[in-house]
Write a protein that holds these residues in place. Structure first.
Motif, PDB file in Angstrom:
ATOM      1  N   THR A 147      -8.095   6.261   8.384  1.00 23.21           N
ATOM      2  CA  THR A 147      -8.329   5.233   7.188  1.00 23.21           C
ATOM      3  C   THR A 147      -7.902   6.153   5.854  1.00 23.21           C
ATOM      4  O   THR A 147      -7.231   5.754   5.093  1.00 23.21           O
ATOM      5  CB  THR A 147      -9.440   4.579   7.153  1.00 23.21           C
ATOM      6  OG1 THR A 147      -9.889   4.186   8.303  1.00 23.21           O
ATOM      7  CG2 THR A 147      -9.745   3.526   5.933  1.00 23.21           C
ATOM      8  N   VAL A 148      -8.839   7.312   5.960  1.00 29.12           N
ATOM      9  CA  VAL A 148      -8.738   7.991   4.666  1.00 29.12           C
ATOM     10  C   VAL A 148      -7.219   8.648   4.510  1.00 29.12           C
ATOM     11  O   VAL A 148      -6.459   8.411   3.372  1.00 29.12           O
ATOM     12  CB  VAL A 148      -9.605   9.229   4.623  1.00 29.12           C
ATOM     13  CG1 VAL A 148      -9.123  10.100   3.537  1.00 29.12           C
ATOM     14  CG2 VAL A 148     -10.891   8.590   4.625  1.00 29.12           C
ATOM     15  N   VAL A 149      -6.483   9.042   5.523  1.00 27.87           N
ATOM     16  CA  VAL A 149      -5.271   9.837   5.548  1.00 27.87           C
ATOM     17  C   VAL A 149      -4.176   8.638   4.976  1.00 27.87           C
ATOM     18  O   VAL A 149      -3.505   8.962   4.417  1.00 27.87           O
ATOM     19  CB  VAL A 149      -4.784  10.495   6.682  1.00 27.87           C
ATOM     20  CG1 VAL A 149      -3.408  10.774   6.612  1.00 27.87           C
ATOM     21  CG2 VAL A 149      -5.719  11.733   6.944  1.00 27.87           C
ATOM     22  N   ARG A 150      -4.483   7.323   5.520  1.00 29.14           N
ATOM     23  CA  ARG A 150      -3.431   6.531   5.339  1.00 29.14           C
ATOM     24  C   ARG A 150      -3.521   5.363   4.186  1.00 29.14           C
ATOM     25  O   ARG A 150      -2.897   5.013   3.677  1.00 29.14           O
ATOM     26  CB  ARG A 150      -3.311   5.467   6.455  1.00 29.14           C
ATOM     27  CG  ARG A 150      -3.048   5.849   7.837  1.00 29.14           C
ATOM     28  CD  ARG A 150      -2.713   5.074   8.825  1.00 29.14           C
ATOM     29  NE  ARG A 150      -3.799   4.217   9.155  1.00 29.14           N
ATOM     30  CZ  ARG A 150      -3.813   2.993   9.515  1.00 29.14           C
ATOM     31  NH1 ARG A 150      -2.759   2.153  10.065  1.00 29.14           N
ATOM     32  NH2 ARG A 150      -4.940   2.294   9.841  1.00 29.14           N
ATOM     33  N   ALA A 151      -4.788   5.928   3.459  1.00 34.83           N
ATOM     34  CA  ALA A 151      -5.060   5.386   2.236  1.00 34.83           C
ATOM     35  C   ALA A 151      -4.778   6.265   1.006  1.00 34.83           C
ATOM     36  O   ALA A 151      -4.473   5.711  -0.336  1.00 34.83           O
ATOM     37  CB  ALA A 151      -6.422   4.834   2.059  1.00 34.83           C
TER      38      ALA A 151
ATOM     39  N   TYR B 174      -1.101   8.403  11.490  1.00 38.00           N
ATOM     40  CA  TYR B 174      -0.221   7.609  11.764  1.00 38.00           C
ATOM     41  C   TYR B 174       0.033   7.342  13.258  1.00 38.00           C
ATOM     42  O   TYR B 174       0.316   6.224  13.824  1.00 38.00           O
ATOM     43  CB  TYR B 174       1.044   7.648  10.964  1.00 38.00           C
ATOM     44  CG  TYR B 174       1.024   7.409   9.609  1.00 38.00           C
ATOM     45  CD1 TYR B 174       1.127   5.977   9.000  1.00 38.00           C
ATOM     46  CD2 TYR B 174       0.782   8.178   8.669  1.00 38.00           C
ATOM     47  CE1 TYR B 174       0.776   5.765   7.769  1.00 38.00           C
ATOM     48  CE2 TYR B 174       0.543   7.888   7.425  1.00 38.00           C
ATOM     49  CZ  TYR B 174       0.873   6.776   6.881  1.00 38.00           C
ATOM     50  OH  TYR B 174       0.508   6.524   5.499  1.00 38.00           O
TER      51      TYR B 174
ATOM     52  N   TYR C 286      -7.487   6.462  -5.298  1.00 36.85           N
ATOM     53  CA  TYR C 286      -6.458   5.774  -4.552  1.00 36.85           C
ATOM     54  C   TYR C 286      -6.981   5.099  -3.493  1.00 36.85           C
ATOM     55  O   TYR C 286      -6.403   4.099  -2.807  1.00 36.85           O
ATOM     56  CB  TYR C 286      -5.623   7.028  -3.798  1.00 36.85           C
ATOM     57  CG  TYR C 286      -4.446   7.132  -5.132  1.00 36.85           C
ATOM     58  CD1 TYR C 286      -3.336   6.230  -5.556  1.00 36.85           C
ATOM     59  CD2 TYR C 286      -4.304   8.565  -5.640  1.00 36.85           C
ATOM     60  CE1 TYR C 286      -2.615   6.447  -6.566  1.00 36.85           C
ATOM     61  CE2 TYR C 286      -3.322   8.829  -6.668  1.00 36.85           C
ATOM     62  CZ  TYR C 286      -2.531   7.853  -6.993  1.00 36.85           C
ATOM     63  OH  TYR C 286      -1.730   8.026  -8.126  1.00 36.85           O
ATOM     64  N   LEU C 287      -8.231   5.746  -2.818  1.00 34.09           N
ATOM     65  CA  LEU C 287      -8.660   4.946  -1.638  1.00 34.09           C
ATOM     66  C   LEU C 287      -9.302   3.556  -2.064  1.00 34.09           C
ATOM     67  O   LEU C 287      -8.869   2.604  -1.541  1.00 34.09           O
ATOM     68  CB  LEU C 287      -9.983   5.799  -1.282  1.00 34.09           C
ATOM     69  CG  LEU C 287      -9.990   6.466   0.302  1.00 34.09           C
ATOM     70  CD1 LEU C 287     -11.229   7.442   0.187  1.00 34.09           C
ATOM     71  CD2 LEU C 287      -9.615   5.690   1.383  1.00 34.09           C
TER      72      LEU C 287
ATOM     73  N   VAL D 155       0.862  -1.156   0.046  1.00 35.09           N
ATOM     74  CA  VAL D 155       0.148  -0.053   0.145  1.00 35.09           C
ATOM     75  C   VAL D 155       0.915   1.160   0.042  1.00 35.09           C
ATOM     76  O   VAL D 155       0.623   2.108  -0.765  1.00 35.09           O
ATOM     77  CB  VAL D 155      -1.000  -0.061   1.175  1.00 35.09           C
ATOM     78  CG1 VAL D 155      -1.589   1.266   1.243  1.00 35.09           C
ATOM     79  CG2 VAL D 155      -1.961  -1.176   1.188  1.00 35.09           C
TER      80      VAL D 155
ATOM     81  N   LYS E  53       1.314   4.121  -2.712  1.00 31.94           N
ATOM     82  CA  LYS E  53       1.062   5.942  -2.673  1.00 31.94           C
ATOM     83  C   LYS E  53       2.577   6.550  -2.799  1.00 31.94           C
ATOM     84  O   LYS E  53       2.378   7.807  -2.934  1.00 31.94           O
ATOM     85  CB  LYS E  53       0.941   5.933  -1.070  1.00 31.94           C
ATOM     86  CG  LYS E  53      -0.529   5.239  -0.697  1.00 31.94           C
ATOM     87  CD  LYS E  53      -0.870   5.678   0.642  1.00 31.94           C
ATOM     88  CE  LYS E  53       0.269   5.937   1.850  1.00 31.94           C
ATOM     89  NZ  LYS E  53      -0.187   6.296   2.872  1.00 31.94           N
TER      90      LYS E  53
ATOM     91  N   THR F 188      -6.568   1.029  -2.813  1.00 37.46           N
ATOM     92  CA  THR F 188      -5.854   0.483  -1.479  1.00 37.46           C
ATOM     93  C   THR F 188      -6.901  -0.402  -0.846  1.00 37.46           C
ATOM     94  O   THR F 188      -6.260  -1.460  -0.437  1.00 37.46           O
ATOM     95  CB  THR F 188      -5.864   2.012  -0.367  1.00 37.46           C
ATOM     96  OG1 THR F 188      -5.142   2.680  -1.040  1.00 37.46           O
ATOM     97  CG2 THR F 188      -5.035   1.438   0.864  1.00 37.46           C
ATOM     98  N   ALA F 189      -8.480  -0.123  -0.874  1.00 35.83           N
ATOM     99  CA  ALA F 189      -9.218  -1.101  -0.497  1.00 35.83           C
ATOM    100  C   ALA F 189      -8.944  -2.463  -1.133  1.00 35.83           C
ATOM    101  O   ALA F 189      -8.998  -3.499  -0.607  1.00 35.83           O
ATOM    102  CB  ALA F 189     -10.479  -0.616  -0.352  1.00 35.83           C
TER     103      ALA F 189
END
Lengths: 275, 239
Positions: free
Chosen positions: B65-69, B118, A252-253, A210, A214, A256-257
């Motif tokens: 979740t959003v920031v890390r994805a 994080y 991108y979300l 992941v 990014k 990632t999922a």
């Protein structure tokens, strides 16, 4: 109680209705409604005419992003295995350089490495006599090989560290058992050491993949037109600030999922008892 | 072109060394500021995730979740533009004049938001690793929740959190390079400018690499000391 709940979550085929009921609490319904409302507002009030015009380019960009991710992960991992192994069992003249490689790459920003390769090495190559005539020249003039190379180098360094820990963590008894069966070192590595280390490293590799996804948009700064590069073109073409970036974040979300789900599938296929 | 012109790295103007060092200093400033902001957000986020009600927990989960994805680069662009835009709209709405936000403040804000997600996870895991009896004992003594946090929870979670937080610090120093893309003149951007002006790309990028690597190595030394100090009450052999 918690055991039962976690069992229920894991066993998704069991009773999806009951599971959904547990998850859908009133405040969550409100939150989802607000989220959908924001999406609807963005769709209604934002300008999205450019989507039709750029659709082909967006698909192309998505393809480039995925190709970058897949190739750099694959190449990087092929290098990570020997780098990790060298640090565990290698003699000092192998483990030293491997360790130095990991420290240097992990201690400097990827963007700097990318620019070093593209601008730095890229400016040196034309000076090598005879290289213009070689079969490599068409590739060295393009930007994407530098992108793949720096992404792969970075992945190799981070995963080399991960694999070092994973190789070192395989119980010695299992390796001894293999030796007692008369396995050759190569067979021992191929049948026991590598699979067991991979198994241990899988959850970490998921997170690292992941992170690698990014990192891919950085290649847009050296003129590779990935998904991010297409969105940058949209932004300069339409002078819109938010809409293209929000779409990009959403894509991108989703990616990632999908990655997380794929890795979870593989993790669940391997029984984990006592690990 | 063959030999290396070390004079280019001289500190005074014909050389670019001074410019590089100034950029390096700005990188460290942003990393420090963003890291501290991230720690504050992380402590708040961890408290929200552990002790908040269901709504707060779900909101925190969405944030992390959003920031890390989403890629840092995209987040930086989004926060950089939307942050300044929203602030100026707010100012206009309140009848004030538009403010000019310094790149430093914007950079710290952006790195801080990313780091916060994080460090929320790191601190949450560290707090969960504390033996519950310690916090119960503090409560039994009648300490207020704030005092429990200050006197027991935060000091007790520190040894568990330090490896993760140290990692985040190293990530913060490297993430500052991304601000080059929005035109903030930190080390990576000034390096590129110096390289472009002199056409000595390899020399300048390697010099910047040495600076970043030096920062990482010095940080590692300090982190080792801090970790040793934080773990001084803890038995070594922990399987």
């Amino acid at each position: 109680m918690t055991q039962a709940a976690s069992n229920m979550v894991q066993d998704s085929a069991g009773a999806p209705d009951a599971q959904l009921h547990v998850w859908l609490k009133p405040h969550r319904i409100v939150l989802i409604a607000i989220g959908l409302g924001i999406l609807a507002a963005a769709g209604w009030f934002g300008e999205w005419d450019w989507l039709a015009q750029y659709r082909a380019q967006l698909w192309q960009g998505l393809w480039v992003t995925l190709a970058l991710l897949a190739s750099s992960v694959l190449i990087g991992f092929l290098f990570a295995v020997p780098i990790g192994l060298a640090q565990v069992v290698g003699p000092w003249w192998l483990s030293g350089p491997a360790q130095a490689f990991c420290t240097v790459i992990r201690g400097t920003p990827l963007l700097l490495q990318l620019w070093l390769l593209y601008y730095g090495l890229g400016s040196l190559f034309p000076m090598i006599p005879g290289i213009r005539g070689s079969f490599l020249w068409p590739y060295l003039r393009e930007a994407w090989p530098y992108g793949v190379a720096s992404l792969a180098i970075s992945f190799a360094a981070y995963e080399g560290e991960v694999m070092r820990g994973a190789f070192a963590g395989v119980p010695a008894g299992e390796l001894q058992a293999g030796r007692a069966f008369g396995m050759s070192p190569l067979k021992l590595f191929w049948r026991i050491w590598l699979p067991r280390a991979l198994h241990r490293a899988l959850p970490v590799l998921n997170g690292e993949t992941v992170l690698q996804l990014k990192s891919t948009p950085l290649v847009a700064t050296i003129t590779v037109v990935d998904l991010y590069g297409v969105i940058s073109r949209v932004r300069s073409g339409t002078l819109l600030t938010y809409e293209p970036l929000l779409l990009l974040a959403l894509i991108y979300l989703l990616l990632t999922a999908i990655l997380v789900l794929i890795f979870r599938f593989f993790e669940n296929r391997i029984p984990t008892r006592g690990v | 072109m063959g030999s290396i012109d070390w004079g280019l790295l001289a500190l005074s103007p014909p050389g670019w060394g001074g410019v590089l060092l100034a950029g390096f200093l700005r990188s460290i400033e942003i990393a420090l500021g963003g890291y501290c902001l991230g720690l504050v957000l992380g402590i708040g986020g961890a408290m929200g995730k552990l002790y908040g009600n269901e709504l707060i927990r779900d909101l925190m989960e969405t944030y992390t979740t959003v920031v890390r994805a989403v890629p840092e680069l995209v987040l930086i662009l989004l926060l950089y533009y939307s942050g300044t835009d929203l602030l100026n709209r707010l100012m206009a709405w309140m009848g004030r004049e538009a403010v000019d936000i310094s790149g430093l403040a914007a950079g710290i804000f952006v790195i801080g938001i990313v780091q916060g997600a994080y460090s929320t996870e790191v601190i949450r895991a560290a707090i969960k690793a504390i033996a519950p009896g310690q916090i119960e004992a503090a409560r039994a003594f009648g300490m207020s929740p704030f005092k429990v946090m200050r006197r027991v929870t935060l000091p007790a979670m520190l040894p568990h959190a330090i490896p993760g937080l140290a990692n985040l610090w190293l990530i913060a120093t490297k993430d500052t390079a991304l601000l080059a893309v929005v035109g903030f003149s930190e080390l990576t951007l000034v390096t590129r400018q110096a390289a472009g002006a002199t056409k000595h790309y390899l020399l300048f990028f390697l010099a910047a690499g040495v600076l970043y690597l030096g920062l990482t190595l010095v940080s590692n030394l300090l982190i080792g000391r801090i970790e040793k100090r934080a773990r001084r009450g803890i038995a070594e052999a922990r399987a």
